[in-house]
Design an enzyme around this catalytic site. Structure first.
Site, mmCIF file in Angstrom:
data_model
loop_
_atom_site.group_PDB
_atom_site.id
_atom_site.type_symbol
_atom_site.label_atom_id
_atom_site.label_comp_id
_atom_site.label_asym_id
_atom_site.label_seq_id
_atom_site.Cartn_x
_atom_site.Cartn_y
_atom_site.Cartn_z
ATOM 1 N N TYR A 180 -1.897 -0.489 11.141
ATOM 2 C CA TYR A 180 -2.032 -1.172 9.841
ATOM 3 C C TYR A 180 -0.854 -0.853 8.925
ATOM 4 O O TYR A 180 -0.170 -1.763 8.419
ATOM 5 C CB TYR A 180 -3.355 -0.779 9.162
ATOM 6 C CG TYR A 180 -3.358 -1.065 7.670
ATOM 7 C CD1 TYR A 180 -3.323 -2.372 7.200
ATOM 8 C CD2 TYR A 180 -3.377 -0.024 6.738
ATOM 9 C CE1 TYR A 180 -3.307 -2.646 5.838
ATOM 10 C CE2 TYR A 180 -3.364 -0.283 5.382
ATOM 11 C CZ TYR A 180 -3.323 -1.599 4.929
ATOM 12 O OH TYR A 180 -3.290 -1.864 3.579
ATOM 13 N N LYS B 91 2.232 -3.240 7.372
ATOM 14 C CA LYS B 91 2.479 -3.403 5.931
ATOM 15 C C LYS B 91 3.915 -2.991 5.601
ATOM 16 O O LYS B 91 4.589 -3.643 4.800
ATOM 17 C CB LYS B 91 1.478 -2.580 5.110
ATOM 18 C CG LYS B 91 0.049 -3.085 5.149
ATOM 19 C CD LYS B 91 -0.141 -4.482 4.558
ATOM 20 C CE LYS B 91 0.075 -4.534 3.058
ATOM 21 N NZ LYS B 91 -0.291 -5.862 2.498
ATOM 22 N N THR C 275 0.823 -1.208 0.000
ATOM 23 C CA THR C 275 0.000 0.000 0.000
ATOM 24 C C THR C 275 0.860 1.262 0.000
ATOM 25 O O THR C 275 1.988 1.255 0.515
ATOM 26 C CB THR C 275 -0.902 0.001 1.256
ATOM 27 O OG1 THR C 275 -1.523 1.271 1.389
ATOM 28 C CG2 THR C 275 -0.110 -0.271 2.533
ATOM 29 N N ASP C 276 0.289 2.341 -0.515
ATOM 30 C CA ASP C 276 0.999 3.634 -0.467
ATOM 31 C C ASP C 276 1.104 4.174 0.958
ATOM 32 O O ASP C 276 1.908 5.071 1.228
ATOM 33 C CB ASP C 276 0.309 4.668 -1.376
ATOM 34 C CG ASP C 276 -1.150 4.939 -1.037
ATOM 35 O OD1 ASP C 276 -1.694 4.296 -0.111
ATOM 36 O OD2 ASP C 276 -1.752 5.807 -1.706
ATOM 37 N N GLU C 277 0.303 3.609 1.881
ATOM 38 C CA GLU C 277 0.308 4.135 3.252
ATOM 39 C C GLU C 277 1.630 3.920 3.967
ATOM 40 O O GLU C 277 1.881 4.536 5.001
ATOM 41 C CB GLU C 277 -0.814 3.496 4.072
ATOM 42 C CG GLU C 277 -2.182 3.828 3.551
ATOM 43 C CD GLU C 277 -3.277 3.512 4.559
ATOM 44 O OE1 GLU C 277 -2.963 3.331 5.744
ATOM 45 O OE2 GLU C 277 -4.421 3.441 4.129
HETATM 46 P P1 NAD Z 1 -9.673 -7.224 2.424
HETATM 47 O O1 NAD Z 1 -9.660 -6.934 3.876
HETATM 48 O O2 NAD Z 1 -10.903 -6.941 1.636
HETATM 49 O O3 NAD Z 1 -9.356 -8.787 2.195
HETATM 50 C C1 NAD Z 1 -8.348 -9.440 2.917
HETATM 51 C C2 NAD Z 1 -8.505 -10.948 2.666
HETATM 52 O O4 NAD Z 1 -7.424 -11.615 3.358
HETATM 53 C C3 NAD Z 1 -9.805 -11.533 3.207
HETATM 54 O O5 NAD Z 1 -10.365 -12.430 2.277
HETATM 55 C C4 NAD Z 1 -9.376 -12.264 4.470
HETATM 56 O O6 NAD Z 1 -10.197 -13.374 4.784
HETATM 57 C C5 NAD Z 1 -7.969 -12.712 4.087
HETATM 58 N N1 NAD Z 1 -7.120 -12.945 5.265
HETATM 59 C C6 NAD Z 1 -6.947 -12.123 6.338
HETATM 60 N N2 NAD Z 1 -6.096 -12.707 7.216
HETATM 61 C C7 NAD Z 1 -5.722 -13.891 6.664
HETATM 62 C C8 NAD Z 1 -4.848 -14.936 7.090
HETATM 63 N N3 NAD Z 1 -4.192 -14.885 8.272
HETATM 64 N N4 NAD Z 1 -4.675 -15.998 6.273
HETATM 65 C C9 NAD Z 1 -5.338 -16.058 5.097
HETATM 66 N N5 NAD Z 1 -6.184 -15.124 4.652
HETATM 67 C C10 NAD Z 1 -6.373 -14.039 5.428
HETATM 68 O O7 NAD Z 1 -8.402 -6.499 1.829
HETATM 69 P P2 NAD Z 1 -8.212 -5.761 0.401
HETATM 70 O O8 NAD Z 1 -8.731 -4.389 0.486
HETATM 71 O O9 NAD Z 1 -8.687 -6.681 -0.666
HETATM 72 O O10 NAD Z 1 -6.613 -5.657 0.357
HETATM 73 C C11 NAD Z 1 -5.845 -6.701 -0.206
HETATM 74 C C12 NAD Z 1 -4.379 -6.337 -0.158
HETATM 75 O O11 NAD Z 1 -4.164 -5.133 -0.887
HETATM 76 C C13 NAD Z 1 -3.860 -6.055 1.263
HETATM 77 O O12 NAD Z 1 -2.555 -6.571 1.363
HETATM 78 C C14 NAD Z 1 -3.848 -4.532 1.361
HETATM 79 O O13 NAD Z 1 -2.860 -4.094 2.249
HETATM 80 C C15 NAD Z 1 -3.517 -4.173 -0.072
HETATM 81 N N6 NAD Z 1 -3.996 -2.852 -0.536
HETATM 82 C C16 NAD Z 1 -5.312 -2.513 -0.400
HETATM 83 C C17 NAD Z 1 -5.762 -1.302 -0.910
HETATM 84 C C18 NAD Z 1 -7.222 -0.887 -0.822
HETATM 85 O O14 NAD Z 1 -7.548 0.233 -1.191
HETATM 86 N N7 NAD Z 1 -8.124 -1.750 -0.359
HETATM 87 C C19 NAD Z 1 -4.858 -0.437 -1.531
HETATM 88 C C20 NAD Z 1 -3.517 -0.817 -1.640
HETATM 89 C C21 NAD Z 1 -3.110 -2.041 -1.158
HETATM 90 O O1 DAU Z 2 -4.150 3.928 0.415
HETATM 91 C C1 DAU Z 2 -4.371 2.546 0.373
HETATM 92 C C2 DAU Z 2 -5.201 2.131 1.566
HETATM 93 O O2 DAU Z 2 -6.525 2.576 1.315
HETATM 94 C C3 DAU Z 2 -5.172 0.623 1.811
HETATM 95 O O3 DAU Z 2 -3.874 0.249 2.188
HETATM 96 C C4 DAU Z 2 -6.152 0.222 2.914
HETATM 97 O O4 DAU Z 2 -6.201 -1.195 3.019
HETATM 98 C C5 DAU Z 2 -7.539 0.755 2.548
HETATM 99 O O5 DAU Z 2 -8.451 0.456 3.590
HETATM 100 C C6 DAU Z 2 -7.476 2.262 2.307
HETATM 101 O O6 DAU Z 2 -7.150 2.957 3.544
HETATM 102 P P1 DAU Z 2 -7.915 4.310 3.962
HETATM 103 O O7 DAU Z 2 -7.791 4.432 5.424
HETATM 104 O O8 DAU Z 2 -7.499 5.423 3.084
HETATM 105 O O9 DAU Z 2 -9.408 3.883 3.495
HETATM 106 P P2 DAU Z 2 -10.847 4.029 4.186
HETATM 107 O O10 DAU Z 2 -11.818 3.500 3.188
HETATM 108 O O11 DAU Z 2 -10.889 3.476 5.552
HETATM 109 O O12 DAU Z 2 -11.015 5.615 4.291
HETATM 110 C C7 DAU Z 2 -10.838 6.459 3.163
HETATM 111 C C8 DAU Z 2 -10.927 7.902 3.657
HETATM 112 O O13 DAU Z 2 -12.266 8.166 4.068
HETATM 113 C C9 DAU Z 2 -10.064 8.195 4.863
HETATM 114 O O14 DAU Z 2 -9.584 9.525 4.775
HETATM 115 C C10 DAU Z 2 -11.025 8.059 6.045
HETATM 116 C C11 DAU Z 2 -12.329 8.556 5.461
HETATM 117 N N1 DAU Z 2 -13.582 7.962 5.996
HETATM 118 C C12 DAU Z 2 -13.675 6.629 6.134
HETATM 119 C C13 DAU Z 2 -14.849 6.055 6.578
HETATM 120 C C14 DAU Z 2 -14.965 4.555 6.743
HETATM 121 C C15 DAU Z 2 -14.658 8.806 6.269
HETATM 122 O O15 DAU Z 2 -14.573 10.035 6.125
HETATM 123 N N2 DAU Z 2 -15.829 8.242 6.688
HETATM 124 C C16 DAU Z 2 -15.975 6.893 6.866
HETATM 125 O O16 DAU Z 2 -17.064 6.438 7.245
#
Ligand code: NAD
Ligand code: DAU
Length: 333
Positions: free
Chosen positions: A146, A150, A120-122
């Site tokens: 989190y 990562k 992630t970019d975080e």
């Molecule tokens: P998500 O939370 O929707 O899904 C995570 C999945 O991992 C689930 O199916 C869960 O059951 C599985 N899991 C959790 N713990 C586990 C374990 N111990 N063993 C096996 N499976 C397990 O997550 P996502 O949003 O799909 O993110 C996927 C990946 O992408 C993560 O590594 C996250 O850091 C990265 N990422 C997410 C975003 C985003 O915007 N969502 C952006 C950049 C990177």
């Molecule tokens: O940047 C990549 C990341 O993006 C991933 O690594 C994470 O897995 C993914 O969850 C996401 O993280 P954020 O914390 O940016 O996403 P989230 O959807 O939780 O929130 C997006 C923005 O919206 C953040 O600034 C918080 C805000 N927010 C979130 C919720 C749930 C609100 O304002 N209201 C809300 O109810």
């Protein structure tokens, strides 16, 4: 190619598996997923008869070793992924994101298997307005439990590459949106609130900026890195989609025919990152990747339509997600 996909029942992983099975029939896919609260087996229903699904934990060394021994490559999505949950209870993040990644690295090292690490970019922390976007050379500076876990997992991958020569690539992507995203996350939470006639909930002043990318564009970039990326290299993935949270909520309200100020401000997130922005020049220039979803408003409308059409998918999670926010102390301000 025989591929092991961890976290394939989660948001990005399920979209990756569906895209892979549909567009690359020559690839054999095995999914390893623990089916935590964030995993949903039904997200794989459209391709269930064309994949192998293993219900298990990435931190299970023996299971991971056995599965990795039978594949050509691993794409590692599995993680605890939600910042707010990491503030409420950090331990599962250390266990899955760090120890789980360790188990995978040991297995790919032992069996000499290609490994791609989804991050992630975080890990770079946040930016102020006007700062240049993150690049592959930006120093790590994570803010939350989190993002710290990562970052730790990324460091393990780099160390295993340098010390043990594993064939690893990494990608760090910005915020994804699209179908099958858990309703705890920002965009699905607001969409499902609006479907229920409730008001969107904005943290703090709603001025934080995220760099949105459609999940299918992320996953095509993962494939580009898996096929053509250089071992040891990190690639940033982003689609120049910077928007502040209030603007996104206003777009959603417009999509639902509601007034643009028909939302609530709620308690801000502790340590809330202000801005993320990605410079994806390396990915674009070296690997020729470009996003297909150029129009965020259109992609958002398609995502709204998906949640309207798939209430059976999200409804069972909605009450628990809202209860978790209430128990964490979220209040209207
Ligand atoms: P998500 O939370 O929707 O899904 C995570 C999945 O991992 C689930 O199916 C869960 O059951 C599985 N899991 C959790 N713990 C586990 C374990 N111990 N063993 C096996 N499976 C397990 O997550 P996502 O949003 O799909 O993110 C996927 C990946 O992408 C993560 O590594 C996250 O850091 C990265 N990422 C997410 C975003 C985003 O915007 N969502 C952006 C950049 C990177
Ligand atoms: O940047 C990549 C990341 O993006 C991933 O690594 C994470 O897995 C993914 O969850 C996401 O993280 P954020 O914390 O940016 O996403 P989230 O959807 O939780 O929130 C997006 C923005 O919206 C953040 O600034 C918080 C805000 N927010 C979130 C919720 C749930 C609100 O304002 N209201 C809300 O109810």
């Amino acid at each position: 190619m025989r591929l092991l996909v961890t976290g394939g029942a989660g948001f990005i992983g399920a979209n990756f598996v569906q895209q892979t099975v549909t567009e690359r029939p020559e690839v054999t896919v095995t999914v390893l997923d623990a089916l935590t609260y964030a995993g949903n087996r039904s997200s794989l229903d459209p391709v269930a008869d064309r994949i192998d699904f293993v219900h298990g934990d990435i931190a299970d060394l023996d299971l991971v070793d056995e599965l990795v021994s039978g594949v050509d490559a691993v794409v590692h999505f599995a993680a605890e992924s939600h910042n707010d949950n990491s503030l409420a209870e950090p331990w599962p993040f250390l266990q899955t994101n760090i120890v789980g990644t360790y188990a995978l690295l040991q297995a790919v090292r032992r069996h000499n298997v290609r490994y791609h690490h989804v991050s992630t970019d975080e890990v770079y922390g946040d930016l102020a307005a006007g700062d240049p976007a993150f690049t592959e050379r930006t120093p790590y500076n994570p803010s939350s439990p989190y993002s710290a876990t990562k970052a730790a997992s990324d460091m393990l991958v780099r160390a295993w590459g340098r010390s043990f020569g594993i064939k690893a690539t990494l990608s760090n992507c910005s915020n994804n949106y699209g179908p099958y995203q858990h309703v705890e996350k920002f965009i699905p939470r607001q969409i499902t609130n609006l479907i229920d006639g409730a008001r969107p909930r904005l943290y703090g002043g709603g001025h934080q900026i995220r760099d949105w990318i459609h999940v299918d564009d992320h996953n095509r970039a993962v494939w580009a890195v898996l096929e053509y990326g250089r071992a040891g290299q990190t690639y940033l993935i982003g689609a120049d989609g910077e928007l502040d949270n209030r603007t996104v909520v206003e777009m959603l309200l417009t999509e639902f025919g509601r007034a643009p100020d028909d939302f609530d401000f709620v308690t801000d997130r502790a340590g809330h990152d202000q801005r993320y922005a990605i410079d994806a020049s390396l990915l674009r220039e070296e690997l020729g990747w470009a996003p297909r979803y150029a129009d965020f408003r259109a992609g958002l409308a398609a995502t709204v339509a998906w949640y309207r059409d798939n209430e059976h998918w999200w409804r069972p999670m909605k009450a628990a997600a809202e209860q978790a926010y209430a128990e964490a102390g979220e209040r209207t301000i």
